[in-house]
Design a protein around this motif. Structure first.
Motif, PDB file in Angstrom:
ATOM      1  N   GLY A 242       0.800  -1.222   0.000  1.00  0.00           N
ATOM      2  CA  GLY A 242       0.000   0.000   0.000  1.00  0.00           C
ATOM      3  C   GLY A 242       0.830   1.268   0.000  1.00  0.00           C
ATOM      4  O   GLY A 242       0.372   2.320  -0.448  1.00  0.00           O
ATOM      5  N   ASP A 243       2.071   1.182   0.507  1.00  0.00           N
ATOM      6  CA  ASP A 243       2.925   2.368   0.564  1.00  0.00           C
ATOM      7  C   ASP A 243       4.278   2.110  -0.109  1.00  0.00           C
ATOM      8  O   ASP A 243       5.254   2.789   0.187  1.00  0.00           O
ATOM      9  N   GLY A 244       4.321   1.136  -1.025  1.00  0.00           N
ATOM     10  CA  GLY A 244       5.602   0.744  -1.593  1.00  0.00           C
ATOM     11  C   GLY A 244       5.895   1.245  -2.993  1.00  0.00           C
ATOM     12  O   GLY A 244       6.920   0.887  -3.579  1.00  0.00           O
ATOM     13  N   HIS A 245       5.008   2.086  -3.554  1.00  0.00           N
ATOM     14  CA  HIS A 245       5.184   2.458  -4.960  1.00  0.00           C
ATOM     15  C   HIS A 245       6.434   3.299  -5.198  1.00  0.00           C
ATOM     16  O   HIS A 245       7.028   3.246  -6.290  1.00  0.00           O
ATOM     17  N   GLU A 246       6.866   4.077  -4.192  1.00  0.00           N
ATOM     18  CA  GLU A 246       8.066   4.891  -4.389  1.00  0.00           C
ATOM     19  C   GLU A 246       9.308   4.008  -4.497  1.00  0.00           C
ATOM     20  O   GLU A 246      10.209   4.281  -5.298  1.00  0.00           O
ATOM     21  N   LEU A 247       9.367   2.940  -3.711  1.00  0.00           N
ATOM     22  CA  LEU A 247      10.493   2.005  -3.811  1.00  0.00           C
ATOM     23  C   LEU A 247      10.480   1.295  -5.160  1.00  0.00           C
ATOM     24  O   LEU A 247      11.531   1.141  -5.804  1.00  0.00           O
ATOM     25  N   VAL A 248       9.307   0.854  -5.599  1.00  0.00           N
ATOM     26  CA  VAL A 248       9.206   0.207  -6.914  1.00  0.00           C
ATOM     27  C   VAL A 248       9.692   1.155  -8.002  1.00  0.00           C
ATOM     28  O   VAL A 248      10.455   0.765  -8.894  1.00  0.00           O
ATOM     29  N   ASP A 249       9.267   2.405  -7.938  1.00  0.00           N
ATOM     30  CA  ASP A 249       9.680   3.392  -8.946  1.00  0.00           C
ATOM     31  C   ASP A 249      11.196   3.572  -8.953  1.00  0.00           C
ATOM     32  O   ASP A 249      11.823   3.646 -10.019  1.00  0.00           O
ATOM     33  N   TRP A 250      11.801   3.621  -7.764  1.00  0.00           N
ATOM     34  CA  TRP A 250      13.250   3.838  -7.687  1.00  0.00           C
ATOM     35  C   TRP A 250      14.004   2.647  -8.271  1.00  0.00           C
ATOM     36  O   TRP A 250      14.979   2.814  -9.005  1.00  0.00           O
ATOM     37  N   VAL A 251      13.568   1.437  -7.964  1.00  0.00           N
ATOM     38  CA  VAL A 251      14.222   0.254  -8.516  1.00  0.00           C
ATOM     39  C   VAL A 251      14.080   0.211 -10.034  1.00  0.00           C
ATOM     40  O   VAL A 251      15.054  -0.056 -10.761  1.00  0.00           O
ATOM     41  N   LEU A 252      12.888   0.484 -10.538  1.00  0.00           N
ATOM     42  CA  LEU A 252      12.691   0.480 -11.989  1.00  0.00           C
ATOM     43  C   LEU A 252      13.561   1.532 -12.661  1.00  0.00           C
ATOM     44  O   LEU A 252      14.149   1.284 -13.732  1.00  0.00           O
ATOM     45  N   SER A 253      13.652   2.706 -12.052  1.00  0.00           N
ATOM     46  CA  SER A 253      14.481   3.756 -12.652  1.00  0.00           C
ATOM     47  C   SER A 253      15.945   3.344 -12.679  1.00  0.00           C
ATOM     48  O   SER A 253      16.693   3.718 -13.599  1.00  0.00           O
ATOM     49  N   PRO A 271      -0.450  -7.180  -2.104  1.00  0.00           N
ATOM     50  CA  PRO A 271      -1.874  -7.231  -2.448  1.00  0.00           C
ATOM     51  C   PRO A 271      -2.581  -5.895  -2.370  1.00  0.00           C
ATOM     52  O   PRO A 271      -3.687  -5.743  -2.906  1.00  0.00           O
ATOM     53  N   PHE A 272      -1.977  -4.890  -1.704  1.00  0.00           N
ATOM     54  CA  PHE A 272      -2.672  -3.626  -1.520  1.00  0.00           C
ATOM     55  C   PHE A 272      -2.151  -2.520  -2.434  1.00  0.00           C
ATOM     56  O   PHE A 272      -2.503  -1.346  -2.252  1.00  0.00           O
ATOM     57  N   VAL A 273      -1.320  -2.854  -3.410  1.00  0.00           N
ATOM     58  CA  VAL A 273      -0.869  -1.836  -4.352  1.00  0.00           C
ATOM     59  C   VAL A 273      -2.068  -1.350  -5.171  1.00  0.00           C
ATOM     60  O   VAL A 273      -2.926  -2.132  -5.585  1.00  0.00           O
ATOM     61  N   ALA A 274      -2.152  -0.046  -5.348  1.00  0.00           N
ATOM     62  CA  ALA A 274      -3.279   0.524  -6.083  1.00  0.00           C
ATOM     63  C   ALA A 274      -3.218   0.109  -7.546  1.00  0.00           C
ATOM     64  O   ALA A 274      -2.149   0.106  -8.169  1.00  0.00           O
ATOM     65  N   ARG A 275      -4.362  -0.238  -8.104  1.00  0.00           N
ATOM     66  CA  ARG A 275      -4.411  -0.715  -9.487  1.00  0.00           C
ATOM     67  C   ARG A 275      -3.934   0.356 -10.463  1.00  0.00           C
ATOM     68  O   ARG A 275      -3.290   0.058 -11.466  1.00  0.00           O
ATOM     69  N   ASP A 276      -4.234   1.628 -10.168  1.00  0.00           N
ATOM     70  CA  ASP A 276      -3.822   2.690 -11.082  1.00  0.00           C
ATOM     71  C   ASP A 276      -2.317   2.916 -11.062  1.00  0.00           C
ATOM     72  O   ASP A 276      -1.768   3.584 -11.947  1.00  0.00           O
ATOM     73  N   ARG A 277      -1.629   2.374 -10.067  1.00  0.00           N
ATOM     74  CA  ARG A 277      -0.163   2.437 -10.051  1.00  0.00           C
ATOM     75  C   ARG A 277       0.446   1.194 -10.705  1.00  0.00           C
ATOM     76  O   ARG A 277       1.485   1.288 -11.364  1.00  0.00           O
ATOM     77  N   ARG A 278      -0.186   0.047 -10.493  1.00  0.00           N
ATOM     78  CA  ARG A 278       0.371  -1.199 -11.017  1.00  0.00           C
ATOM     79  C   ARG A 278       0.429  -1.186 -12.541  1.00  0.00           C
ATOM     80  O   ARG A 278       1.405  -1.662 -13.141  1.00  0.00           O
ATOM     81  N   GLY A 279      -0.602  -0.638 -13.191  1.00  0.00           N
ATOM     82  CA  GLY A 279      -0.630  -0.609 -14.656  1.00  0.00           C
ATOM     83  C   GLY A 279       0.573   0.098 -15.266  1.00  0.00           C
ATOM     84  O   GLY A 279       1.283  -0.480 -16.111  1.00  0.00           O
ATOM     85  N   PRO A 280       0.864   1.347 -14.869  1.00  0.00           N
ATOM     86  CA  PRO A 280       2.051   2.021 -15.404  1.00  0.00           C
ATOM     87  C   PRO A 280       3.355   1.306 -15.083  1.00  0.00           C
ATOM     88  O   PRO A 280       4.287   1.302 -15.901  1.00  0.00           O
ATOM     89  N   PHE A 281       3.438   0.691 -13.901  1.00  0.00           N
ATOM     90  CA  PHE A 281       4.647  -0.069 -13.571  1.00  0.00           C
ATOM     91  C   PHE A 281       4.826  -1.232 -14.553  1.00  0.00           C
ATOM     92  O   PHE A 281       5.932  -1.497 -15.039  1.00  0.00           O
ATOM     93  N   MET A 282       3.758  -1.950 -14.855  1.00  0.00           N
ATOM     94  CA  MET A 282       3.849  -3.095 -15.749  1.00  0.00           C
ATOM     95  C   MET A 282       4.249  -2.660 -17.164  1.00  0.00           C
ATOM     96  O   MET A 282       4.955  -3.391 -17.872  1.00  0.00           O
ATOM     97  N   GLU A 283       3.817  -1.480 -17.573  1.00  0.00           N
ATOM     98  CA  GLU A 283       4.228  -0.966 -18.881  1.00  0.00           C
ATOM     99  C   GLU A 283       5.735  -0.725 -18.912  1.00  0.00           C
ATOM    100  O   GLU A 283       6.403  -1.025 -19.918  1.00  0.00           O
ATOM    101  N   ARG A 284       6.284  -0.182 -17.846  1.00  0.00           N
ATOM    102  CA  ARG A 284       7.731   0.038 -17.782  1.00  0.00           C
ATOM    103  C   ARG A 284       8.479  -1.294 -17.732  1.00  0.00           C
ATOM    104  O   ARG A 284       9.521  -1.463 -18.371  1.00  0.00           O
ATOM    105  N   ILE A 285       7.955  -2.240 -16.942  1.00  0.00           N
ATOM    106  CA  ILE A 285       8.600  -3.545 -16.815  1.00  0.00           C
ATOM    107  C   ILE A 285       8.632  -4.270 -18.161  1.00  0.00           C
ATOM    108  O   ILE A 285       9.614  -4.964 -18.487  1.00  0.00           O
ATOM    109  N   ALA A 286       7.596  -4.105 -18.956  1.00  0.00           N
ATOM    110  CA  ALA A 286       7.530  -4.766 -20.265  1.00  0.00           C
ATOM    111  C   ALA A 286       8.672  -4.329 -21.180  1.00  0.00           C
ATOM    112  O   ALA A 286       9.038  -5.055 -22.113  1.00  0.00           O
TER     113      ALA A 286
END
Length: 424
Positions: A242-253, A271-286
Protein backbone atom coordinates in the motif's frame (compact mmCIF):
# COMPACT_ATOMS: atom_id res chain seq x y z
CA UNK A 1 -14.85 -21.58 8.69
CA UNK A 2 -12.45 -24.47 8.28
CA UNK A 3 -9.21 -24.12 6.34
CA UNK A 4 -7.99 -27.72 6.46
CA UNK A 5 -10.87 -29.90 5.18
CA UNK A 6 -10.77 -33.67 4.97
CA UNK A 7 -8.38 -35.30 7.48
CA UNK A 8 -8.00 -32.02 9.40
CA UNK A 9 -11.70 -32.00 10.19
CA UNK A 10 -11.62 -35.51 11.61
CA UNK A 11 -8.67 -34.62 13.83
CA UNK A 12 -10.60 -31.66 15.20
CA UNK A 13 -13.63 -33.83 15.85
CA UNK A 14 -11.52 -36.26 17.88
CA UNK A 15 -10.03 -33.58 20.12
CA UNK A 16 -10.99 -33.19 23.73
CA UNK A 17 -12.47 -29.79 24.54
CA UNK A 18 -10.14 -29.61 27.53
CA UNK A 19 -7.11 -28.29 25.63
CA UNK A 20 -5.86 -24.72 26.07
CA UNK A 21 -7.69 -21.97 24.24
CA UNK A 22 -5.99 -18.88 22.86
CA UNK A 23 -7.44 -15.72 21.35
CA UNK A 24 -5.15 -13.48 19.29
CA UNK A 25 -6.29 -9.96 18.44
CA UNK A 26 -4.51 -8.76 15.30
CA UNK A 27 -4.60 -4.98 14.92
CA UNK A 28 -4.50 -4.75 11.12
CA UNK A 29 -6.13 -1.68 9.70
CA UNK A 30 -3.83 -2.07 6.70
CA UNK A 31 -0.90 -4.17 5.53
CA UNK A 32 0.22 -7.69 6.38
CA UNK A 33 2.57 -7.24 9.33
CA UNK A 34 0.23 -7.83 12.25
CA UNK A 35 -1.46 -10.78 10.57
CA UNK A 36 1.76 -12.55 9.64
CA UNK A 37 3.18 -12.08 13.13
CA UNK A 38 0.03 -13.47 14.74
CA UNK A 39 -0.02 -16.39 12.31
CA UNK A 40 3.58 -17.33 13.12
CA UNK A 41 2.83 -17.39 16.85
CA UNK A 42 -0.40 -19.35 16.43
CA UNK A 43 1.17 -21.96 14.19
CA UNK A 44 4.06 -22.51 16.60
CA UNK A 45 1.75 -22.93 19.60
CA UNK A 46 -0.48 -25.54 17.93
CA UNK A 47 2.57 -27.32 16.54
CA UNK A 48 3.86 -27.86 20.07
CA UNK A 49 0.43 -28.13 21.73
CA UNK A 50 -1.76 -30.06 19.27
CA UNK A 51 -4.74 -30.04 21.64
CA UNK A 52 -4.85 -26.22 21.63
CA UNK A 53 -7.55 -24.16 19.90
CA UNK A 54 -6.50 -20.73 18.66
CA UNK A 55 -8.72 -18.06 17.13
CA UNK A 56 -7.19 -15.04 15.39
CA UNK A 57 -9.44 -11.98 15.19
CA UNK A 58 -8.48 -9.95 12.14
CA UNK A 59 -9.81 -7.36 9.73
CA UNK A 60 -7.39 -8.29 6.95
CA UNK A 61 -9.09 -8.82 3.58
CA UNK A 62 -6.41 -11.35 2.58
CA UNK A 63 -6.37 -13.54 5.67
CA UNK A 64 -7.96 -16.37 3.66
CA UNK A 65 -4.87 -16.48 1.42
CA UNK A 66 -2.71 -17.84 4.23
CA UNK A 67 -2.47 -21.38 5.58
CA UNK A 68 -2.86 -22.03 9.29
CA UNK A 69 -1.90 -25.00 11.41
CA UNK A 70 -4.48 -27.56 12.47
CA UNK A 71 -6.15 -26.05 15.53
CA UNK A 72 -6.03 -22.45 14.26
CA UNK A 73 -9.00 -20.60 12.81
CA UNK A 74 -9.96 -16.98 12.40
CA UNK A 75 -12.84 -14.57 12.79
CA UNK A 76 -12.80 -11.69 10.35
CA UNK A 77 -14.19 -8.36 11.49
CA UNK A 78 -15.17 -5.59 9.02
CA UNK A 79 -12.04 -4.04 7.55
CA UNK A 80 -10.93 -0.44 7.88
CA UNK A 81 -8.23 1.41 5.99
CA UNK A 82 -5.98 4.35 6.80
CA UNK A 83 -5.56 7.03 4.15
CA UNK A 84 -2.55 9.22 3.48
CA UNK A 85 -4.06 12.08 5.50
CA UNK A 86 -4.27 9.87 8.58
CA UNK A 87 -8.04 9.43 8.49
CA UNK A 88 -9.74 6.03 8.49
CA UNK A 89 -12.71 4.74 6.52
CA UNK A 90 -14.37 1.37 6.16
CA UNK A 91 -12.68 -0.90 3.63
CA UNK A 92 -15.74 -2.39 1.94
CA UNK A 93 -18.94 -1.62 3.82
CA UNK A 94 -21.03 1.46 3.06
CA UNK A 95 -21.18 2.30 6.76
CA UNK A 96 -19.80 5.09 8.84
CA UNK A 97 -16.55 4.37 10.67
CA UNK A 98 -18.37 4.50 14.00
CA UNK A 99 -20.86 1.87 12.82
CA UNK A 100 -18.05 -0.39 11.58
CA UNK A 101 -16.15 -0.06 14.87
CA UNK A 102 -19.34 -0.91 16.80
CA UNK A 103 -19.72 -4.06 14.70
CA UNK A 104 -16.08 -5.00 15.24
CA UNK A 105 -16.40 -4.42 18.98
CA UNK A 106 -19.47 -6.65 19.20
CA UNK A 107 -17.86 -9.47 17.22
CA UNK A 108 -14.72 -9.35 19.35
CA UNK A 109 -16.73 -9.46 22.57
CA UNK A 110 -18.91 -12.34 21.41
CA UNK A 111 -15.88 -14.30 20.24
CA UNK A 112 -14.25 -13.86 23.64
CA UNK A 113 -17.42 -15.04 25.39
CA UNK A 114 -17.83 -18.09 23.15
CA UNK A 115 -14.17 -19.16 23.12
CA UNK A 116 -13.48 -18.52 26.82
CA UNK A 117 -9.73 -18.28 26.17
CA UNK A 118 -7.11 -19.15 28.74
CA UNK A 119 -4.54 -16.92 27.03
CA UNK A 120 -5.16 -13.71 25.09
CA UNK A 121 -2.41 -12.15 22.93
CA UNK A 122 -3.07 -8.60 21.76
CA UNK A 123 -0.90 -7.33 18.93
CA UNK A 124 0.47 -3.79 19.32
CA UNK A 125 -2.63 -1.84 20.40
CA UNK A 126 -3.46 -2.24 24.14
CA UNK A 127 -7.00 -0.88 23.69
CA UNK A 128 -7.55 -2.08 20.12
CA UNK A 129 -8.53 0.06 17.16
CA UNK A 130 -10.41 3.06 18.57
CA UNK A 131 -10.88 1.30 21.88
CA UNK A 132 -12.83 -1.59 20.37
CA UNK A 133 -11.06 -4.15 22.56
CA UNK A 134 -11.91 -2.61 25.94
CA UNK A 135 -15.28 -4.34 26.57
CA UNK A 136 -13.71 -7.73 25.81
CA UNK A 137 -10.69 -6.98 28.01
CA UNK A 138 -12.98 -6.12 30.90
CA UNK A 139 -14.80 -9.42 30.59
CA UNK A 140 -11.64 -11.44 29.99
CA UNK A 141 -10.04 -9.94 33.09
CA UNK A 142 -13.00 -11.04 35.19
CA UNK A 143 -12.90 -14.55 33.69
CA UNK A 144 -9.26 -15.05 34.75
CA UNK A 145 -7.71 -15.19 31.28
CA UNK A 146 -4.01 -14.46 31.03
CA UNK A 147 -3.71 -11.29 28.90
CA UNK A 148 -0.50 -10.42 27.07
CA UNK A 149 0.42 -7.46 24.88
CA UNK A 150 2.85 -8.31 22.08
CA UNK A 151 4.80 -5.48 20.44
CA UNK A 152 7.37 -5.48 17.68
CA UNK A 153 10.98 -4.46 18.27
CA UNK A 154 10.36 -0.82 17.27
CA UNK A 155 7.14 1.16 17.59
CA UNK A 156 8.07 4.78 16.84
CA UNK A 157 10.05 7.68 18.21
CA UNK A 158 9.30 8.05 21.95
CA UNK A 159 8.26 11.67 21.36
CA UNK A 160 5.54 10.40 19.01
CA UNK A 161 4.54 7.22 20.80
CA UNK A 162 4.10 8.76 24.26
CA UNK A 163 1.37 11.29 23.36
CA UNK A 164 -0.32 8.75 21.08
CA UNK A 165 -0.58 6.18 23.89
CA UNK A 166 -1.70 8.88 26.32
CA UNK A 167 -4.52 9.86 23.97
CA UNK A 168 -5.60 6.23 23.58
CA UNK A 169 -5.42 5.41 27.28
CA UNK A 170 -2.92 2.67 26.46
CA UNK A 171 -0.79 3.01 29.59
CA UNK A 172 -3.85 2.84 31.84
CA UNK A 173 -5.03 -0.26 29.95
CA UNK A 174 -1.62 -1.92 30.42
CA UNK A 175 -1.77 -1.38 34.16
CA UNK A 176 -5.40 -2.48 34.48
CA UNK A 177 -5.72 -5.48 32.17
CA UNK A 178 -2.36 -6.93 31.13
CA UNK A 179 -0.30 -9.59 32.88
CA UNK A 180 2.75 -9.42 30.60
CA UNK A 181 4.26 -7.49 27.70
CA UNK A 182 6.21 -9.45 25.11
CA UNK A 183 8.66 -7.44 22.99
CA UNK A 184 9.46 -9.38 19.83
CA UNK A 185 13.06 -8.19 19.72
CA UNK A 186 16.19 -7.77 21.85
CA UNK A 187 16.80 -5.16 24.52
CA UNK A 188 20.39 -4.84 23.25
CA UNK A 189 19.12 -3.55 19.91
CA UNK A 190 16.21 -1.32 20.91
CA UNK A 191 13.76 -0.72 23.75
CA UNK A 192 10.47 0.28 22.12
CA UNK A 193 8.70 1.32 25.35
CA UNK A 194 11.63 3.05 27.06
CA UNK A 195 10.25 6.54 26.42
CA UNK A 196 6.88 5.87 28.05
CA UNK A 197 6.01 6.82 31.61
CA UNK A 198 5.10 3.31 32.71
CA UNK A 199 4.52 2.37 36.35
CA UNK A 200 7.29 0.21 37.81
CA UNK A 201 5.02 -2.84 38.14
CA UNK A 202 4.28 -2.58 34.39
CA UNK A 203 8.00 -2.35 33.60
CA UNK A 204 8.52 -5.61 35.51
CA UNK A 205 6.09 -7.38 33.17
CA UNK A 206 8.16 -6.67 30.03
CA UNK A 207 9.87 -9.71 28.50
CA UNK A 208 12.18 -9.48 25.48
CA UNK A 209 11.64 -12.66 23.48
CA UNK A 210 13.98 -12.15 20.53
CA UNK A 211 12.83 -11.89 16.92
CA UNK A 212 10.38 -14.42 15.51
CA UNK A 213 12.21 -17.00 13.43
CA UNK A 214 10.47 -17.93 10.20
CA UNK A 215 10.50 -21.39 8.67
CA UNK A 216 9.79 -22.28 5.06
CA UNK A 217 6.07 -23.02 4.60
CA UNK A 218 5.01 -26.11 2.59
CA UNK A 219 6.08 -25.89 -1.03
CA UNK A 220 3.46 -24.00 -3.05
CA UNK A 221 1.58 -26.04 -5.60
CA UNK A 222 0.64 -24.99 -9.13
CA UNK A 223 2.59 -21.74 -8.85
CA UNK A 224 4.73 -20.79 -11.82
CA UNK A 225 7.38 -18.25 -11.01
CA UNK A 226 8.71 -15.95 -13.75
CA UNK A 227 11.49 -17.39 -15.90
CA UNK A 228 14.17 -15.12 -14.46
CA UNK A 229 13.91 -16.94 -11.10
CA UNK A 230 15.67 -19.93 -12.66
CA UNK A 231 18.94 -18.03 -12.25
CA UNK A 232 20.33 -15.47 -9.77
CA UNK A 233 17.93 -12.58 -9.17
CA UNK A 234 17.17 -9.78 -6.71
CA UNK A 235 13.79 -9.93 -4.98
CA UNK A 236 12.13 -6.56 -4.43
CA UNK A 237 9.29 -6.75 -1.90
CA UNK A 238 7.14 -3.98 -0.44
CA UNK A 239 5.17 -6.10 2.02
CA UNK A 240 1.49 -5.28 1.68
CA UNK A 241 2.33 -2.79 -1.04
CA UNK A 242 0.00 0.00 0.00
CA UNK A 243 2.92 2.37 0.56
CA UNK A 244 5.60 0.74 -1.59
CA UNK A 245 5.18 2.46 -4.96
CA UNK A 246 8.07 4.89 -4.39
CA UNK A 247 10.49 2.01 -3.81
CA UNK A 248 9.21 0.21 -6.91
CA UNK A 249 9.68 3.39 -8.95
CA UNK A 250 13.25 3.84 -7.69
CA UNK A 251 14.22 0.25 -8.52
CA UNK A 252 12.69 0.48 -11.99
CA UNK A 253 14.48 3.76 -12.65
CA UNK A 254 17.77 2.05 -11.68
CA UNK A 255 17.30 -0.70 -14.28
CA UNK A 256 16.17 1.86 -16.86
CA UNK A 257 19.22 4.05 -16.33
CA UNK A 258 21.72 1.22 -15.85
CA UNK A 259 20.59 -1.68 -18.10
CA UNK A 260 23.88 -3.46 -17.44
CA UNK A 261 23.01 -4.37 -13.84
CA UNK A 262 24.12 -8.01 -13.90
CA UNK A 263 21.39 -9.41 -11.62
CA UNK A 264 17.75 -9.38 -12.83
CA UNK A 265 15.01 -8.20 -10.48
CA UNK A 266 11.66 -9.72 -9.56
CA UNK A 267 9.21 -7.25 -8.02
CA UNK A 268 6.42 -8.42 -5.69
CA UNK A 269 3.98 -5.50 -5.53
CA UNK A 270 1.90 -6.71 -2.58
CA UNK A 271 -1.87 -7.23 -2.45
CA UNK A 272 -2.67 -3.63 -1.52
CA UNK A 273 -0.87 -1.84 -4.35
CA UNK A 274 -3.28 0.52 -6.08
CA UNK A 275 -4.41 -0.71 -9.49
CA UNK A 276 -3.82 2.69 -11.08
CA UNK A 277 -0.16 2.44 -10.05
CA UNK A 278 0.37 -1.20 -11.02
CA UNK A 279 -0.63 -0.61 -14.66
CA UNK A 280 2.05 2.02 -15.40
CA UNK A 281 4.65 -0.07 -13.57
CA UNK A 282 3.85 -3.10 -15.75
CA UNK A 283 4.23 -0.97 -18.88
CA UNK A 284 7.73 0.04 -17.78
CA UNK A 285 8.60 -3.55 -16.82
CA UNK A 286 7.53 -4.77 -20.26
CA UNK A 287 10.33 -2.66 -21.75
CA UNK A 288 12.98 -4.11 -19.41
CA UNK A 289 14.32 -7.56 -20.38
CA UNK A 290 15.80 -8.24 -16.93
CA UNK A 291 12.85 -7.21 -14.72
CA UNK A 292 9.57 -9.01 -14.04
CA UNK A 293 6.80 -8.73 -11.45
CA UNK A 294 4.05 -10.58 -9.66
CA UNK A 295 1.31 -9.10 -7.49
CA UNK A 296 1.34 -11.29 -4.40
CA UNK A 297 2.73 -14.53 -3.01
CA UNK A 298 1.44 -15.77 0.35
CA UNK A 299 4.51 -18.03 0.54
CA UNK A 300 7.07 -15.44 -0.46
CA UNK A 301 9.66 -17.21 1.71
CA UNK A 302 10.30 -19.61 -1.18
CA UNK A 303 11.20 -16.71 -3.45
CA UNK A 304 13.42 -15.27 -0.72
CA UNK A 305 15.38 -18.52 -0.49
CA UNK A 306 15.93 -18.51 -4.25
CA UNK A 307 16.96 -14.84 -4.39
CA UNK A 308 20.57 -13.69 -4.38
CA UNK A 309 19.55 -10.65 -2.35
CA UNK A 310 16.49 -8.75 -1.17
CA UNK A 311 15.50 -5.10 -1.55
CA UNK A 312 12.85 -4.08 0.95
CA UNK A 313 11.45 -1.28 3.09
CA UNK A 314 12.33 -3.34 6.15
CA UNK A 315 9.07 -3.92 7.97
CA UNK A 316 9.22 -6.24 10.97
CA UNK A 317 8.14 -9.43 9.21
CA UNK A 318 10.41 -8.98 6.21
CA UNK A 319 13.28 -8.23 8.58
CA UNK A 320 12.60 -11.49 10.48
CA UNK A 321 12.55 -13.39 7.19
CA UNK A 322 15.82 -11.82 6.07
CA UNK A 323 17.49 -12.90 9.31
CA UNK A 324 15.86 -16.35 9.42
CA UNK A 325 16.78 -17.20 5.83
CA UNK A 326 20.19 -15.49 6.14
CA UNK A 327 19.78 -13.31 3.03
CA UNK A 328 21.76 -10.29 2.00
CA UNK A 329 19.44 -7.30 2.08
CA UNK A 330 19.26 -3.67 1.08
CA UNK A 331 16.75 -1.75 3.22
CA UNK A 332 15.14 1.50 2.09
CA UNK A 333 12.90 2.39 5.04
CA UNK A 334 9.98 4.75 4.89
CA UNK A 335 10.27 7.74 7.22
CA UNK A 336 6.56 8.64 7.41
CA UNK A 337 4.02 8.40 8.97
CA UNK A 338 6.17 6.48 11.48
CA UNK A 339 9.95 6.21 11.78
CA UNK A 340 9.70 2.56 12.86
CA UNK A 341 11.35 1.18 9.72
CA UNK A 342 14.07 3.84 9.79
CA UNK A 343 14.97 3.16 13.42
CA UNK A 344 15.11 -0.60 12.77
CA UNK A 345 17.22 -0.17 9.61
CA UNK A 346 19.68 2.19 11.32
CA UNK A 347 20.30 -0.21 14.21
CA UNK A 348 20.49 -3.25 11.89
CA UNK A 349 22.99 -1.45 9.64
CA UNK A 350 25.09 -0.47 12.66
CA UNK A 351 25.25 -4.16 13.64
CA UNK A 352 26.20 -5.26 10.11
CA UNK A 353 23.00 -7.21 9.49
CA UNK A 354 21.88 -5.27 6.38
CA UNK A 355 22.81 -2.32 4.19
CA UNK A 356 20.62 0.74 3.80
CA UNK A 357 19.74 3.72 1.62
CA UNK A 358 18.19 6.95 2.90
CA UNK A 359 14.45 6.43 3.23
CA UNK A 360 13.78 10.14 2.75
CA UNK A 361 14.15 9.34 -0.94
CA UNK A 362 10.78 7.56 -0.72
CA UNK A 363 8.95 10.72 0.29
CA UNK A 364 6.56 12.04 -2.39
CA UNK A 365 8.32 14.46 -4.69
CA UNK A 366 11.81 13.44 -3.55
CA UNK A 367 14.56 13.58 -6.17
CA UNK A 368 15.96 10.04 -6.36
CA UNK A 369 19.21 9.14 -8.08
CA UNK A 370 18.68 5.99 -10.18
CA UNK A 371 22.41 5.32 -10.27
CA UNK A 372 22.59 5.30 -6.46
CA UNK A 373 20.05 2.48 -6.37
CA UNK A 374 21.77 0.73 -9.28
CA UNK A 375 25.11 0.74 -7.44
CA UNK A 376 23.49 -0.52 -4.24
CA UNK A 377 21.95 -3.45 -6.14
CA UNK A 378 25.31 -4.17 -7.80
CA UNK A 379 26.93 -4.27 -4.33
CA UNK A 380 24.45 -6.75 -2.85
CA UNK A 381 26.25 -9.99 -3.87
CA UNK A 382 29.43 -8.87 -2.07
CA UNK A 383 27.66 -7.92 1.15
CA UNK A 384 28.32 -10.11 4.24
CA UNK A 385 25.54 -12.49 5.22
CA UNK A 386 23.53 -11.47 8.31
CA UNK A 387 24.79 -14.62 10.08
CA UNK A 388 28.26 -13.05 10.24
CA UNK A 389 26.90 -10.50 12.73
CA UNK A 390 24.24 -12.50 14.63
CA UNK A 391 23.70 -11.68 18.29
CA UNK A 392 22.97 -14.36 20.90
CA UNK A 393 19.25 -15.23 21.14
CA UNK A 394 18.51 -13.04 18.11
CA UNK A 395 15.92 -15.39 16.57
CA UNK A 396 14.60 -17.24 19.61
CA UNK A 397 11.29 -15.37 19.84
CA UNK A 398 8.97 -18.28 19.05
CA UNK A 399 10.92 -20.61 21.35
CA UNK A 400 10.66 -18.07 24.16
CA UNK A 401 6.94 -17.54 23.60
CA UNK A 402 6.38 -21.27 23.78
CA UNK A 403 8.38 -21.42 27.03
CA UNK A 404 6.26 -18.63 28.49
CA UNK A 405 2.93 -20.10 27.40
CA UNK A 406 3.54 -23.75 28.32
CA UNK A 407 3.27 -23.33 32.13
CA UNK A 408 -0.04 -21.52 31.66
CA UNK A 409 -1.31 -24.31 29.42
CA UNK A 410 -0.23 -26.89 31.99
CA UNK A 411 -1.99 -24.91 34.69
CA UNK A 412 -5.13 -25.08 32.57
CA UNK A 413 -4.71 -28.86 32.28
CA UNK A 414 -4.36 -29.14 36.04
CA UNK A 415 -7.29 -26.78 36.65
CA UNK A 416 -5.08 -24.19 38.38
CA UNK A 417 -6.51 -20.64 38.16
CA UNK A 418 -4.56 -18.40 35.77
CA UNK A 419 -4.49 -15.07 37.54
CA UNK A 420 -2.00 -12.25 37.58
CA UNK A 421 1.58 -12.99 38.45
CA UNK A 422 2.38 -12.67 42.12
CA UNK A 423 3.07 -9.16 43.33
CA UNK A 424 1.52 -7.35 40.35
Amino acid sequence: MLHQPGPGLSRRAQRSSGGPRVMIYSHDTFGLGHLRRSRAIANRLVERHPDASIVIISGSPVIGSFEFGDGVDYVRVPGVVKHADGNYTTLSLNLSLDEAVAMREGIILQTARALKPDLVIVDKEPTGFRGELLPALEELRRSGARIVLGVRDVMDEPSVLAPEWERKGAVDALARYYDDIWVYGLREIYEPLAGLDLPEHVHRRIVYTGFLRRELPPQPQLIRYPRLTKGPFVLVTTGGGGDGHELVDWVLSAYERDPGIPTPALLVFGPFVARDRRGPFMERIARLPNVDAITFDAKIEHLMVKAQGIVSMGGYNTFCEILSLDKRALIVPRTTPRREQTIRAEHATRLGLVSMLDGNNLNPGASRDPLEMAQAIRNLPDQPLPSKAFLPHLLEGLDRIEQLATPWFEAKLNAVPLGRVAGT
